[in-house]
Write a protein that holds these residues in place. Structure first.
Motif, PDB file in Angstrom:
ATOM      1  N   GLN A 174      10.863  18.595  -0.821  1.00 56.79           N
ATOM      2  CA  GLN A 174      10.545  17.469  -1.694  1.00 56.79           C
ATOM      3  C   GLN A 174      10.377  16.190  -0.880  1.00 56.79           C
ATOM      4  N   ILE A 175      11.249  15.975   0.116  1.00 59.07           N
ATOM      5  CA  ILE A 175      11.132  14.800   0.982  1.00 59.07           C
ATOM      6  C   ILE A 175       9.818  14.840   1.751  1.00 59.07           C
ATOM      7  N   LEU A 176       9.448  16.024   2.243  1.00 56.80           N
ATOM      8  CA  LEU A 176       8.194  16.188   2.990  1.00 56.80           C
ATOM      9  C   LEU A 176       6.987  15.866   2.117  1.00 56.80           C
ATOM     10  N   LEU A 177       6.980  16.371   0.886  1.00 60.51           N
ATOM     11  CA  LEU A 177       5.847  16.130  -0.011  1.00 60.51           C
ATOM     12  C   LEU A 177       5.771  14.660  -0.426  1.00 60.51           C
ATOM     13  N   ILE A 178       6.908  14.051  -0.698  1.00 65.06           N
ATOM     14  CA  ILE A 178       6.912  12.636  -1.082  1.00 65.06           C
ATOM     15  C   ILE A 178       6.375  11.782   0.050  1.00 65.06           C
ATOM     16  N   TRP A 179       6.807  12.074   1.279  1.00 67.38           N
ATOM     17  CA  TRP A 179       6.314  11.317   2.436  1.00 67.38           C
ATOM     18  C   TRP A 179       4.802  11.477   2.582  1.00 67.38           C
ATOM     19  N   ARG A 180       4.312  12.701   2.385  1.00 68.68           N
ATOM     20  CA  ARG A 180       2.874  12.944   2.482  1.00 68.68           C
ATOM     21  C   ARG A 180       2.117  12.171   1.401  1.00 68.68           C
ATOM     22  N   PHE A 181       2.627  12.168   0.189  1.00 65.24           N
ATOM     23  CA  PHE A 181       1.906  11.511  -0.901  1.00 65.24           C
ATOM     24  C   PHE A 181       2.012   9.989  -0.819  1.00 65.24           C
ATOM     25  N   ILE A 182       2.980   9.458  -0.095  1.00 67.93           N
ATOM     26  CA  ILE A 182       3.003   8.008   0.142  1.00 67.93           C
ATOM     27  C   ILE A 182       1.747   7.590   0.892  1.00 67.93           C
ATOM     28  N   PHE A 183       1.385   8.364   1.920  1.00 69.60           N
ATOM     29  CA  PHE A 183       0.189   8.043   2.704  1.00 69.60           C
ATOM     30  C   PHE A 183      -1.083   8.229   1.877  1.00 69.60           C
ATOM     31  N   ILE A 184      -1.099   9.265   1.037  1.00 68.73           N
ATOM     32  CA  ILE A 184      -2.260   9.460   0.162  1.00 68.73           C
ATOM     33  C   ILE A 184      -2.400   8.280  -0.794  1.00 68.73           C
ATOM     34  N   LEU A 185      -1.277   7.842  -1.366  1.00 68.69           N
ATOM     35  CA  LEU A 185      -1.301   6.709  -2.295  1.00 68.69           C
ATOM     36  C   LEU A 185      -1.808   5.447  -1.605  1.00 68.69           C
ATOM     37  N   LEU A 186      -1.294   5.164  -0.410  1.00 64.43           N
ATOM     38  CA  LEU A 186      -1.729   3.966   0.316  1.00 64.43           C
ATOM     39  C   LEU A 186      -3.193   4.049   0.727  1.00 64.43           C
ATOM     40  N   GLU A 187      -3.623   5.225   1.135  1.00 64.36           N
ATOM     41  CA  GLU A 187      -5.016   5.399   1.545  1.00 64.36           C
ATOM     42  C   GLU A 187      -5.969   5.156   0.382  1.00 64.36           C
ATOM     43  N   GLU A 188      -5.650   5.722  -0.780  1.00 64.38           N
ATOM     44  CA  GLU A 188      -6.510   5.540  -1.952  1.00 64.38           C
ATOM     45  C   GLU A 188      -6.485   4.087  -2.418  1.00 64.38           C
ATOM     46  N   ALA A 189      -5.308   3.450  -2.417  1.00 60.64           N
ATOM     47  CA  ALA A 189      -5.213   2.057  -2.840  1.00 60.64           C
ATOM     48  C   ALA A 189      -6.024   1.155  -1.916  1.00 60.64           C
ATOM     49  N   ALA A 190      -5.963   1.402  -0.600  1.00 59.03           N
ATOM     50  CA  ALA A 190      -6.716   0.592   0.353  1.00 59.03           C
ATOM     51  C   ALA A 190      -8.211   0.764   0.153  1.00 59.03           C
ATOM     52  N   ALA A 191      -8.657   1.997  -0.121  1.00 58.42           N
ATOM     53  CA  ALA A 191     -10.093   2.244  -0.323  1.00 58.42           C
ATOM     54  C   ALA A 191     -10.606   1.532  -1.580  1.00 58.42           C
ATOM     55  N   ILE A 192      -9.827   1.599  -2.658  1.00 57.55           N
ATOM     56  CA  ILE A 192     -10.247   0.934  -3.903  1.00 57.55           C
ATOM     57  C   ILE A 192     -10.241  -0.578  -3.728  1.00 57.55           C
ATOM     58  N   HIS A 193      -9.194  -1.106  -3.088  1.00 59.63           N
ATOM     59  CA  HIS A 193      -9.106  -2.558  -2.889  1.00 59.63           C
ATOM     60  C   HIS A 193     -10.243  -3.059  -2.006  1.00 59.63           C
ATOM     61  N   ARG A 194     -10.597  -2.292  -0.977  1.00 59.97           N
ATOM     62  CA  ARG A 194     -11.695  -2.690  -0.098  1.00 59.97           C
ATOM     63  C   ARG A 194     -13.020  -2.726  -0.858  1.00 59.97           C
ATOM     64  N   ALA A 195     -13.252  -1.723  -1.711  1.00 64.08           N
ATOM     65  CA  ALA A 195     -14.480  -1.699  -2.503  1.00 64.08           C
ATOM     66  C   ALA A 195     -14.525  -2.872  -3.486  1.00 64.08           C
ATOM     67  N   GLN A 196     -13.409  -3.184  -4.114  1.00 61.60           N
ATOM     68  CA  GLN A 196     -13.369  -4.320  -5.040  1.00 61.60           C
ATOM     69  C   GLN A 196     -13.570  -5.641  -4.315  1.00 61.60           C
ATOM     70  N   THR A 197     -13.017  -5.781  -3.130  1.00 57.35           N
ATOM     71  CA  THR A 197     -13.165  -7.018  -2.371  1.00 57.35           C
ATOM     72  C   THR A 197     -14.617  -7.236  -1.967  1.00 57.35           C
ATOM     73  N   LEU A 198     -15.300  -6.166  -1.578  1.00 58.41           N
ATOM     74  CA  LEU A 198     -16.715  -6.282  -1.201  1.00 58.41           C
ATOM     75  C   LEU A 198     -17.589  -6.699  -2.385  1.00 58.41           C
ATOM     76  N   ARG A 199     -17.123  -6.406  -3.584  1.00 59.22           N
ATOM     77  CA  ARG A 199     -17.849  -6.803  -4.796  1.00 59.22           C
ATOM     78  C   ARG A 199     -17.267  -8.093  -5.396  1.00 59.22           C
ATOM     79  N   PHE A 200     -16.509  -8.851  -4.602  1.00 53.28           N
ATOM     80  CA  PHE A 200     -15.920 -10.130  -5.020  1.00 53.28           C
ATOM     81  C   PHE A 200     -15.019  -9.964  -6.240  1.00 53.28           C
TER      82      PHE A 200
END
Length: 227
Positions: free
Chosen positions: A156-182
């Motif tokens: 469970q600790i291993l999976l949670i750690w893995r999904f933290i990175f997935i969550l951050l990666e997806e959030a960064a991608a969405i935020h970057r796309a929104q920023t480019l569109r002002f």
């Protein structure tokens, strides 16, 4: 990204390859000193751990202070609640203000307790940061295995750690796309973009989870991860 930064710092430590048991027992020694020393000793221990951490991780003191500032706000809120007391006898207060029929101020006992709690907490917090910043995640899993922690909890600790990175990666991608569109040009527009980010993030993480489940099925996953 906090998690990514912690992960990178772990691998640049001078003790990155040191046995995790030695790091753990060193942390136990620091914690024992943090809880047993008087406030002056705890302050000296704090300075020592800060210097030791900066040397091991080849980082500046300013960067270490920035990491420590993250939980410091929560600590200060707790210290304030210890420091101030409500009483009907203002003669015992070092200083205070009257609020109706009661007084809000600082008692000598509260000041002593707040001072002891502050230095004890800072010393223990710096010791815990030392362990986190010097223990790469694979070594943490190895330490849990050697400590005979239940396999299910380790997975469970291993999976949670893995999904933290997935969550951050997806959030960064969405935020970057929104920023480019002002998307954050004005405050109301920023709130709308943030709400959209949260809803999209939930959907995209579910899709990533389904992709992971499909991959495990293809690889004939039987319920156990190789740790």
């Amino acid at each position: 990204m906090i998690a990514n930064g912690l992960d990178r710092l772990c691998y640049q430590s001078r003790w990155a390859t040191l046995a995790p048991e030695r790091k753990f027992f060193c942390w136990l020694l620091m914690m024992a000193l943090a809880f047993s020393l008087p406030p002056l000793g705890q302050g000296i221990l704090l300075v020592f751990i800060a210097a030791f951490t900066c040397w091991l991780l080849r980082m500046s003191l300013w960067r270490w202070l920035r990491w420590m500032a993250i939980p410091l706000g929560f600590l200060l809120v707790g210290i304030v609640t210890i420091l101030f007391s409500v009483t009907r006898e203002p003669l015992h207060l070092l200083f205070g203000v009257q609020l109706g029929h009661v007084w809000l101020g600082v008692l000598p006992e509260g000041l002593a307790a707040a001072n002891a709690t502050l230095w004890r907490s800072l010393a223990a917090l710096s010791a815990t940061f030392w362990l986190v910043l010097n223990l790469p995640f694979p070594q943490l899993i190895l330490l849990l295995k050697r400590a005979h922690v239940p396999r299910l909890l380790t997975e469970q600790i291993l999976l949670i750690w893995r999904f933290i990175f997935i969550l951050l990666e997806e959030a960064a991608a969405i935020h970057r796309a929104q920023t480019l569109r002002f998307g954050y040009r004005t405050l109301p527009q920023g709130y709308r973009s943030l709400a959209m980010l949260v809803s999209l993030l939930f959907t995209r993480v579910l899709l990533r989870y389904k992709a992971l489940a499909t991959t495990l099925d293809i690889k004939l996953y039987q319920g156990d991860f190789h740790l």
